[in-house]
Design an enzyme around this catalytic site. Sequence first.
Site, short mmCIF file in Angstrom:
data_model
loop_
_atom_site.label_atom_id
_atom_site.label_comp_id
_atom_site.label_asym_id
_atom_site.label_seq_id
_atom_site.Cartn_x
_atom_site.Cartn_y
_atom_site.Cartn_z
N ARG A 1 0.95 -1.27 -0.04
CA ARG A 1 0.15 0.00 -0.06
C ARG A 1 0.89 1.17 -0.11
NH1 ARG A 1 -4.59 0.42 4.47
NH2 ARG A 1 -2.71 0.68 5.74
N LYS B 1 -2.85 6.27 1.78
CA LYS B 1 -2.57 6.81 3.21
C LYS B 1 -1.87 8.03 3.09
CE LYS B 1 -2.95 4.23 7.45
NZ LYS B 1 -4.09 4.40 7.71
N GLU C 1 -16.52 6.22 4.66
CA GLU C 1 -15.66 5.73 5.73
C GLU C 1 -15.87 6.70 6.85
OE1 GLU C 1 -11.94 5.45 3.45
OE2 GLU C 1 -11.32 5.82 5.41
C1 COI Z 1 -4.67 2.73 11.46
O1 COI Z 1 -5.49 2.19 11.75
O2 COI Z 1 -3.47 2.41 11.62
C2 COI Z 1 -4.70 4.08 10.95
O3 COI Z 1 -3.84 4.50 10.34
C3 COI Z 1 -5.63 5.14 11.66
C4 COI Z 1 -5.00 6.09 12.10
C5 COI Z 1 -4.82 7.35 11.26
C6 COI Z 1 -5.19 6.18 13.47
#
Ligand code: COI
Length: 376
Positions: A123, A222, A258
């Site tokens: 990812r 991300k 989401e």
């Molecule tokens: C995760 O679930 O690892 C995420 O990246 C969410 C986070 C931004 C707390």
Amino acid sequence: MLATTLFARKWNHLSTIKPLFLFSKIKWFIAWFGGNHPKAEYANINWDELRFSLTPTDYMYVMNCFKEENFSKGFLAPFGSIELSPSSGVLNYGQGLIEGLKAYRKENDQGILLFRPELNALRMKMGADRMCMPSPTIEQFVNAVKETVIANKRWIPPPGKGALYVRPLLMGTGPSLGVAPAPEYTFLAYSSPVGKYFKVPMNLLVEDNLFRAVPGGTGGIKSITNYSPIYKAMSKAKTKGFSDILFLDAATGKNIEEASASNIFLVKGNSIITPAANGTILPGITRKSIIEMAMNFGYQVEESPVSLEEMLGAEEVFCTGTAMVVNSVASITYRNKRMEYKTGEETVAEKLYAMLTGVQTGRIEDKMGWTVEINT
Ligand code: COI
């Protein structure tokens, strides 16, 4: 001349990330005399009070590379502040990605497990391509995560108390004033012991004014730029007593997408439905694993657009994410209309949570080959 230039380049290169070694030595000295011995099996903290918040650990893993080059060797450095050019790509234009994965101690402390780390690596690679950044290979990424976990082993919570959350970052650290990819990049992985993200079922507020992602944007990767723009909606929801927000699709405003940091599922009889990850939704690794597990349990799983009306007919709703794991949703509120859902022990969410965490911690046999054992 060439040698001088190369030396200058390398020196400059290293200077992009210069951890503060002296400060860290002092920190260790204080830690030792404060009873937090760096060589002890467990760090001296109250493991029962862990939340999803930062507890700094001992080391971070760093790897640098120039634009249009490949990452090569990385190194462990004491966890601490880094030096960044004020004109670095990440500070000026948000050229950065995050990842998140957890390391668990197995029952009876019989080893350490990671969960599908190669999917995080993949990812990050996809995100890097979208953000015009070089990325570590799958092997480099997984190795960096393993080294980070081993170096911070004393911070992995005892079985049943939580996990060591590893946060890999990829960022444009070289200077750039013009709007263009940065000339240098840094991959960095740090860690923190964490407990539950939410301790109780969530109450979600549907946000119909601000959007998290747009078609063709970065909602499906991300990117660090996906998170702070939601703070406004999140603070509004929290002020009103809600746990989190539920975003709608920006194109029609009719379908759910989401929550702020997790994917969503609804349950109707034997069917489990989740919005399709088609570019505006983050393709979560927990999401993917839950889909695969639910199918193995015999549920009919569908990835398709989910309208707000459809939420009315759901019996159960839950959210998934690496940080969140699987968490039931008690209610969803849209324009003062509140929809309530089943929570508790007899839910599909509970069944999937038990199975997933069982595999992640080695309590349940991993028939899918998802876990990766770390040899220390
Ligand atoms: C995760 O679930 O690892 C995420 O990246 C969410 C986070 C931004 C707390």
